[in-house]
Scaffold this motif. Structure first.
Motif, PDB file in Angstrom:
ATOM      1  N   ALA A  86      11.901   3.077  -0.762  1.00  0.00           N
ATOM      2  CA  ALA A  86      11.820   4.477  -1.167  1.00  0.00           C
ATOM      3  C   ALA A  86      12.958   5.302  -0.581  1.00  0.00           C
ATOM      4  O   ALA A  86      13.465   6.217  -1.231  1.00  0.00           O
ATOM      5  CB  ALA A  86      10.471   5.063  -0.746  1.00  0.00           C
ATOM      6  N   ARG A 123       9.034   1.778  -4.066  1.00  0.00           N
ATOM      7  CA  ARG A 123       8.877   2.134  -5.465  1.00  0.00           C
ATOM      8  C   ARG A 123       8.788   0.832  -6.268  1.00  0.00           C
ATOM      9  O   ARG A 123       9.719   0.035  -6.272  1.00  0.00           O
ATOM     10  CB  ARG A 123      10.065   2.966  -5.941  1.00  0.00           C
ATOM     11  N   GLU A 125       8.783  -0.960  -9.663  1.00  0.00           N
ATOM     12  CA  GLU A 125       9.190  -0.782 -11.054  1.00  0.00           C
ATOM     13  C   GLU A 125       8.772  -2.000 -11.866  1.00  0.00           C
ATOM     14  O   GLU A 125       9.184  -3.127 -11.561  1.00  0.00           O
ATOM     15  CB  GLU A 125      10.696  -0.561 -11.158  1.00  0.00           C
ATOM     16  N   THR A 139       6.489   2.986 -13.264  1.00  0.00           N
ATOM     17  CA  THR A 139       6.861   3.024 -11.853  1.00  0.00           C
ATOM     18  C   THR A 139       5.667   3.458 -11.023  1.00  0.00           C
ATOM     19  O   THR A 139       4.990   4.442 -11.365  1.00  0.00           O
ATOM     20  CB  THR A 139       8.043   3.986 -11.622  1.00  0.00           C
ATOM     21  N   ARG A 141       4.472   4.156  -6.826  1.00  0.00           N
ATOM     22  CA  ARG A 141       4.951   4.323  -5.455  1.00  0.00           C
ATOM     23  C   ARG A 141       3.861   3.902  -4.469  1.00  0.00           C
ATOM     24  O   ARG A 141       2.699   4.238  -4.645  1.00  0.00           O
ATOM     25  CB  ARG A 141       5.376   5.765  -5.204  1.00  0.00           C
TER      26      ARG A 141
END
Length: 339
Positions: A86, A123, A125, A139, A141
């Motif tokens: 991140a 993160r 993806e 996405t 987090r």
């Protein structure tokens, strides 16, 4: 009838027949491709992230995505997961799941995972490909992985955290002018749903002023039933007339599971508290240097006060009682002479 009139009559006849056919068979003019023959499509409906295997420095994140399919079958479907730091933006881990053909016009769950370090946030993806073409992406987090307990340290048994009942209780079994035998009782609770495995309890007795370990003891904590609290008692012999911190720790195969602290105040002139000795702070260079300077100033002030009072430091183990006896004897002699 001329040729033009004949062509017009034929056109009207064809139009009339077409109208009758549309009314009799409405599906005749519909798209010849059925619903299942429409171009296939897949997209992500939902993503679920859960902790997998938690290790000392790293952790596994299990990823479950729900794919919804419409139309004809979609072939060569793959799902790619990337874990990106991140703060750093660097790629930490990447995995690809080969799904194959997707059809049936319904939802399907695809499971995958990535391995990341427990420090920091990430993160995640997720991208869905069909024949190498990107079809959908999402996405997610994730943070706070440091709060996860490693599997080797995961135990449902820990020290009791009660409001009234003490976690650490200390009593004096025997005492004389030189030593004291202490009986230390520690409470442990099983917060799980199954009986616990045996653990090892280790207890240290640290002299408050010098931080020297005066005694230690070890005892086995047997199996504790779910929701139950057991009390384990150990004994330790320490020098009398001093204050001690009682450090207790639960171990499983040399892995620290839980720890607690109590006190034993054997010096009637001065007492200590466990709450004052334990403080969780975030390390910072500025705070450390400032605390060190203030500590030095405090020591200088204490030293000056001791010099004004005669230069005697009662905190040195072994000298306090001797000085007190000499002072009492001197006071008695002075009082007797005045009489």
């Amino acid at each position: 009838m001329d040729t033009r009139t004949a062509l017009l009559a034929a056109a009207l006849a064809v139009l009339f027949v077409t109208a009758i056919g549309a009314v009799a068979a409405p599906d005749a003019l519909a798209d010849p491709r059925s619903a299942d023959e429409r171009p296939g499509d897949v997209h992500i409906v939902d993503t679920v992230v859960s902790p997998g295997e938690v290790r000392g420095e790293t952790a596994e994140l299990r990823l479950g995505i729900d794919l919804r399919h419409r139309g004809s079958a979609v072939e060569n479907v793959t799902v790619r997961h990337r874990a990106i730091g991140a703060e750093s933006g660097l790629l930490v881990d990447e995995t690809t799941v080969d799904v194959g053909e997707v059809d049936g016009g319904s939802e399907r769950t695809i499971n995958g995972s990535v391995d990341v370090e427990r420090a920091g946030g990430y993160r995640i993806e997720t991208v869905v490909f069909a024949d190498g073409e990107r079809r959908a992406s999402q996405t997610t987090r994730v943070g706070g992985l440091g709060a996860l307990t490693p599997e080797y340290a995961d135990s449902s048994v820990g020290f009791t955290d009660g409001q009234v009942w003490p976690t650490v209780a200390v009593s004096v079994s025997e005492a004389d002018n030189e030593t004291a035998t202490l009986s230390v009782s520690l409470s442990v609770t099983n917060r799980g749903d199954e009986a616990s495995d045996p653990l090892e309890l280790r207890v240290l007795m640290r002299q408050a002023e010098s931080n020297v370990v005066a005694a230690d003891a070890t005892e086995t904590v047997g199996s504790v039933r779910p929701g139950r609290t057991d009390t384990i008692t150990v004994t330790a012999e320490v020098p009398a007339n001093y204050n001690y911190y009682v450090d207790g720790a639960l171990w499983s195969d040399d892995v620290l599971i839980d720890e607690t602290q109590g006190v034993a105040n054997l010096n009637p002139r001065e007492t200590i508290s466990a709450d004052e000795s334990v403080e969780e702070v975030e390390f910072a260079v500025e705070d450390f240097e400032r605390d060190a300077a203030e500590g030095g100033m405090a020591e200088d002030r204490d030293s000056g006060a001791d010099d004004a009072a005669g230069g005697t430091d009662d905190s040195t183990p072994g000298f306090g009682p001797v000085v007190a006896l000499i002072a009492l004897a001197s006071a008695a002699l002075v009082a007797r002479r005045r009489r």
